[in-house]
Design a protein around this motif. Structure first.
Motif, PDB file in Angstrom:
ATOM      1  N   ASN A 311     -35.973 -44.508  76.699  1.00  0.00           N
ATOM      2  CA  ASN A 311     -37.129 -44.709  75.610  1.00  0.00           C
ATOM      3  C   ASN A 311     -38.135 -45.614  76.016  1.00  0.00           C
ATOM      4  O   ASN A 311     -39.199 -45.658  75.465  1.00  0.00           O
ATOM      5  CB  ASN A 311     -36.395 -44.848  74.454  1.00  0.00           C
ATOM      6  N   ILE A 312     -37.649 -46.984  76.363  1.00  0.00           N
ATOM      7  CA  ILE A 312     -38.473 -47.989  76.897  1.00  0.00           C
ATOM      8  C   ILE A 312     -39.656 -47.463  77.711  1.00  0.00           C
ATOM      9  O   ILE A 312     -40.867 -47.798  77.483  1.00  0.00           O
ATOM     10  CB  ILE A 312     -37.809 -49.192  77.248  1.00  0.00           C
ATOM     11  N   ALA A 313     -39.155 -47.081  78.741  1.00  0.00           N
ATOM     12  CA  ALA A 313     -40.172 -46.290  79.758  1.00  0.00           C
ATOM     13  C   ALA A 313     -40.917 -45.480  79.258  1.00  0.00           C
ATOM     14  O   ALA A 313     -42.255 -45.518  79.466  1.00  0.00           O
ATOM     15  CB  ALA A 313     -39.532 -45.950  81.151  1.00  0.00           C
ATOM     16  N   ARG A 314     -40.365 -44.423  78.342  1.00  0.00           N
ATOM     17  CA  ARG A 314     -41.561 -43.463  77.832  1.00  0.00           C
ATOM     18  C   ARG A 314     -42.542 -43.759  76.653  1.00  0.00           C
ATOM     19  O   ARG A 314     -43.601 -43.181  76.635  1.00  0.00           O
ATOM     20  CB  ARG A 314     -40.560 -42.310  77.331  1.00  0.00           C
ATOM     21  N   HIS A 315     -41.847 -44.721  75.855  1.00  0.00           N
ATOM     22  CA  HIS A 315     -42.572 -44.758  74.374  1.00  0.00           C
ATOM     23  C   HIS A 315     -42.985 -46.033  73.951  1.00  0.00           C
ATOM     24  O   HIS A 315     -43.961 -46.228  73.212  1.00  0.00           O
ATOM     25  CB  HIS A 315     -41.637 -44.384  73.278  1.00  0.00           C
ATOM     26  N   SER A 316     -42.580 -47.211  74.663  1.00  0.00           N
ATOM     27  CA  SER A 316     -42.594 -48.494  74.001  1.00  0.00           C
ATOM     28  C   SER A 316     -43.848 -49.174  74.720  1.00  0.00           C
ATOM     29  O   SER A 316     -44.352 -50.357  74.171  1.00  0.00           O
ATOM     30  CB  SER A 316     -41.487 -49.568  74.452  1.00  0.00           C
ATOM     31  N   ARG A 317     -44.334 -48.881  75.839  1.00  0.00           N
ATOM     32  CA  ARG A 317     -45.604 -49.445  76.561  1.00  0.00           C
ATOM     33  C   ARG A 317     -45.067 -50.989  76.757  1.00  0.00           C
ATOM     34  O   ARG A 317     -45.917 -52.127  76.777  1.00  0.00           O
ATOM     35  CB  ARG A 317     -46.823 -49.748  75.636  1.00  0.00           C
ATOM     36  N   ALA A 318     -43.795 -51.247  77.178  1.00  0.00           N
ATOM     37  CA  ALA A 318     -43.259 -52.562  77.619  1.00  0.00           C
ATOM     38  C   ALA A 318     -43.502 -52.900  78.865  1.00  0.00           C
ATOM     39  O   ALA A 318     -43.603 -52.238  79.930  1.00  0.00           O
ATOM     40  CB  ALA A 318     -41.685 -52.759  77.089  1.00  0.00           C
ATOM     41  N   THR A 319     -43.566 -54.139  79.072  1.00  0.00           N
ATOM     42  CA  THR A 319     -43.890 -54.648  80.640  1.00  0.00           C
ATOM     43  C   THR A 319     -42.617 -55.502  81.101  1.00  0.00           C
ATOM     44  O   THR A 319     -42.337 -55.427  82.366  1.00  0.00           O
ATOM     45  CB  THR A 319     -44.694 -55.900  80.468  1.00  0.00           C
ATOM     46  N   THR A 320     -41.497 -55.848  80.221  1.00  0.00           N
ATOM     47  CA  THR A 320     -40.230 -56.289  80.706  1.00  0.00           C
ATOM     48  C   THR A 320     -39.324 -55.781  79.785  1.00  0.00           C
ATOM     49  O   THR A 320     -39.502 -55.401  78.590  1.00  0.00           O
ATOM     50  CB  THR A 320     -40.103 -57.724  80.615  1.00  0.00           C
ATOM     51  N   ALA A 321     -38.060 -55.513  80.321  1.00  0.00           N
ATOM     52  CA  ALA A 321     -36.833 -55.235  79.528  1.00  0.00           C
ATOM     53  C   ALA A 321     -35.506 -56.215  79.779  1.00  0.00           C
ATOM     54  O   ALA A 321     -35.565 -56.696  81.169  1.00  0.00           O
ATOM     55  CB  ALA A 321     -36.704 -53.705  79.585  1.00  0.00           C
ATOM     56  N   ALA A 322     -34.561 -56.327  78.900  1.00  0.00           N
ATOM     57  CA  ALA A 322     -33.506 -56.954  79.493  1.00  0.00           C
ATOM     58  C   ALA A 322     -32.329 -56.452  79.013  1.00  0.00           C
ATOM     59  O   ALA A 322     -32.382 -55.525  77.786  1.00  0.00           O
ATOM     60  CB  ALA A 322     -33.702 -58.574  78.777  1.00  0.00           C
ATOM     61  N   VAL A 323     -31.290 -56.416  79.665  1.00  0.00           N
ATOM     62  CA  VAL A 323     -30.081 -56.045  79.139  1.00  0.00           C
ATOM     63  C   VAL A 323     -28.882 -56.820  79.253  1.00  0.00           C
ATOM     64  O   VAL A 323     -28.595 -57.536  80.433  1.00  0.00           O
ATOM     65  CB  VAL A 323     -29.560 -54.700  80.038  1.00  0.00           C
ATOM     66  N   ARG A 324     -28.179 -57.032  77.899  1.00  0.00           N
ATOM     67  CA  ARG A 324     -27.131 -58.196  77.998  1.00  0.00           C
ATOM     68  C   ARG A 324     -25.746 -57.472  77.486  1.00  0.00           C
ATOM     69  O   ARG A 324     -25.795 -57.199  76.417  1.00  0.00           O
ATOM     70  CB  ARG A 324     -27.545 -59.493  77.143  1.00  0.00           C
ATOM     71  N   VAL A 325     -24.902 -57.591  78.260  1.00  0.00           N
ATOM     72  CA  VAL A 325     -23.335 -57.054  77.722  1.00  0.00           C
ATOM     73  C   VAL A 325     -22.442 -58.322  77.894  1.00  0.00           C
ATOM     74  O   VAL A 325     -22.260 -58.603  78.816  1.00  0.00           O
ATOM     75  CB  VAL A 325     -23.103 -55.919  78.824  1.00  0.00           C
ATOM     76  N   THR A 326     -21.786 -58.219  76.676  1.00  0.00           N
ATOM     77  CA  THR A 326     -20.719 -59.290  76.581  1.00  0.00           C
ATOM     78  C   THR A 326     -19.401 -58.607  75.737  1.00  0.00           C
ATOM     79  O   THR A 326     -19.499 -57.649  75.479  1.00  0.00           O
ATOM     80  CB  THR A 326     -21.214 -60.650  75.660  1.00  0.00           C
ATOM     81  N   ARG A 327     -18.595 -59.524  75.937  1.00  0.00           N
ATOM     82  CA  ARG A 327     -17.243 -59.134  75.378  1.00  0.00           C
ATOM     83  C   ARG A 327     -16.492 -60.338  74.397  1.00  0.00           C
ATOM     84  O   ARG A 327     -16.452 -61.379  75.081  1.00  0.00           O
ATOM     85  CB  ARG A 327     -16.299 -58.595  76.183  1.00  0.00           C
ATOM     86  N   ASP A 328     -16.454 -59.901  73.153  1.00  0.00           N
ATOM     87  CA  ASP A 328     -15.887 -60.970  72.406  1.00  0.00           C
ATOM     88  C   ASP A 328     -14.462 -60.579  71.778  1.00  0.00           C
ATOM     89  O   ASP A 328     -14.453 -59.568  70.967  1.00  0.00           O
ATOM     90  CB  ASP A 328     -16.753 -61.496  71.335  1.00  0.00           C
ATOM     91  N   GLY A 329     -13.360 -60.703  72.507  1.00  0.00           N
ATOM     92  CA  GLY A 329     -12.043 -60.309  72.037  1.00  0.00           C
ATOM     93  C   GLY A 329     -12.124 -59.021  72.358  1.00  0.00           C
ATOM     94  O   GLY A 329     -12.254 -58.430  73.471  1.00  0.00           O
ATOM     95  N   ALA A 330     -11.886 -57.962  71.279  1.00  0.00           N
ATOM     96  CA  ALA A 330     -11.718 -56.867  71.620  1.00  0.00           C
ATOM     97  C   ALA A 330     -13.074 -55.870  71.306  1.00  0.00           C
ATOM     98  O   ALA A 330     -12.931 -54.716  71.031  1.00  0.00           O
ATOM     99  CB  ALA A 330     -10.700 -56.029  70.558  1.00  0.00           C
ATOM    100  N   LEU A 331     -14.245 -56.597  70.991  1.00  0.00           N
ATOM    101  CA  LEU A 331     -15.509 -56.180  70.709  1.00  0.00           C
ATOM    102  C   LEU A 331     -16.608 -56.088  71.865  1.00  0.00           C
ATOM    103  O   LEU A 331     -16.734 -57.407  72.383  1.00  0.00           O
ATOM    104  CB  LEU A 331     -16.294 -56.495  69.593  1.00  0.00           C
TER     105      LEU A 331
END
Length: 385
Positions: A311-331
């Motif tokens: 969606n970012i590539a198709r619609h947002s006209r963004a120049t950068t993106a970031a993905v952050r994945v973390t885990r807190d206990g069971a979440l």
């Protein structure tokens, strides 16, 4: 020194917010008292109560979740608002009025006629010279200001907690709301599952199956013509071989949509890293310590990031993106951000709604913050149980 100034600034800001809340509470309490018969209408009572729930949530810094309509609690809140909002709001109004009155007399006493010098509130002392203004007047102003700073924040928080306590769902209501939520989630999961099965069937029928039929026909013709024209049969066999390779490619593509092989080979961190290299915008990946993640959670997290980056590539006209994945206990939490134009809305039936439905299948959630002009932040939380 800087820490003292910073602490004083925080206290003043908090007092200002509390004063604004309490004065607003006074207004709503007066409106509730005057318009009580009209506000007893269920829809109006619910809307009026929910508006104050949101105000209380903002003051306390607690997000307010939607709740089913509970007329008895809404009506109880109307009475509670009048009983607690009027005195709390009036107290705040009196304190603030005294502070302003004292300040006005302290700095403007000279503008009054000499025969009628102004009198300070509370103490009742006349101010008729600068000595009295800079001693008695200033001391009273500072004491009243300190009282406002110390008294209004806890008073506002107490009223906000009271409001939320009265409007909170009972255990029976919470159970009913949970059953309703799970029913809706189950319906969404079944619809998503049915749509996914139809898509897989369509891909297999229109793609792989058609190629396999073509292969079978070519091999049959090759078998019939081999004794008469070996060269023509050889051409048909080579064509069948090429069709077989294409069918295998299409079959792998279908399998990848069911469970991406990269997840099995590299795990979620490796799969997201590979995904970032194929994203349409420069993407930074930050993966925390995830531990052992259930396969179903990995798949949904992977597809959520895949859909969000698409969606970012198709619609947002963004120049950068970031993905952050973390885990807190069971979440497990996956957060995707971009610096694009914003305005993302899952209610429009886009791929974002698909992310929400996939997350709901595991009792997870998806939240979107995407004001016009950006930035956009999509947060998907999935329980690892």
């Amino acid at each position: 020194m800087h820490s003292v100034i910073g602490a004083a600034r925080v206290r003043l800001i908090r007092a200002g917010r509390s004063a604004r809340y309490l004065l607003g509470t006074l207004v709503t309490a007066v409106v509730t008292l005057v318009a009580a018969p009209l506000l007893c209408v269920p829809s109006l009572a619910a809307a009026w109560a929910d508006s104050h729930r949101r105000r209380a949530g903002v003051l306390l810094g607690r997000p307010v979740q939607p709740r089913p309509r509970a007329l008895r609690r809404d009506l109880a809140w109307l009475a509670t608002q009048v009983a607690t909002g009027l005195p709390a709001g009036l107290l705040a109004l009196v304190l603030l009025a005294d502070v302003l009155h004292t300040f006005a007399i302290t700095v403007g006493w000279w503008a009054f006629p000499a025969s009628e010098p102004p009198r300070l509130p509370l103490l009742g002392v006349h101010i008729d010279d600068w000595a009295a203004a800079l001693t008695i007047g200033l001391v009273q102003f500072l004491l009243l200001a300190a009282l406002v700073v110390m008294a209004l924040p806890p008073l506002a928080r107490l009223h906000a907690r009271c409001c939320q306590a009265v409007l909170a769902l009972s255990p029976a209501d919470q159970l009913a709301a949970r059953v309703t939520e799970l029913t809706q989630t189950r319906t969404g999961v079944l619809q998503a599952h049915g749509a996914e099965l139809r898509r897989i069937e369509r891909d297999l029928h229109d793609g792989t199956q058609a190629r396999l039929v073509a292969i079978a026909m070519r091999l049959a013709v090759a078998g019939e013509t081999f004794s008469k024209d070996p060269d023509a049969a050889a051409v048909l066999v080579r064509q069948a071989q090429a069709e077989t390779e294409e069918a295998m490619t299409e079959l792998r593509s279908v399998i990848r949509t069911i469970y991406p092989p990269v997840l099995a080979d590299q795990g979620l961190a490796g799969a997201l890293g590979a995904l970032a290299t194929r994203a349409g915008v420069p993407t930074r990946i930050d993966i925390g310590e995830l531990g052992e993640v259930p396969a179903a959670v990995e798949v949904i997290a992977y597809f959520a990031v895949t859909e969000a980056l698409a969606n970012i590539a198709r619609h947002s006209r963004a120049t950068t993106a970031a993905v952050r994945v973390t885990r807190d206990g069971a979440l497990l939490s996956a957060q995707i951000t971009d610096d694009g134009s914003g305005g993302a809305d899952a209610s429009r039936g886009s791929g974002l709604d698909g992310i929400r439905r996939r997350a709901a299948a595991l009792d997870g959630t998806m939240q979107i913050s995407s004001p016009p002009g950006g930035p956009t932040t999509i947060t998907v939380e999935l329980p690892c149980v």
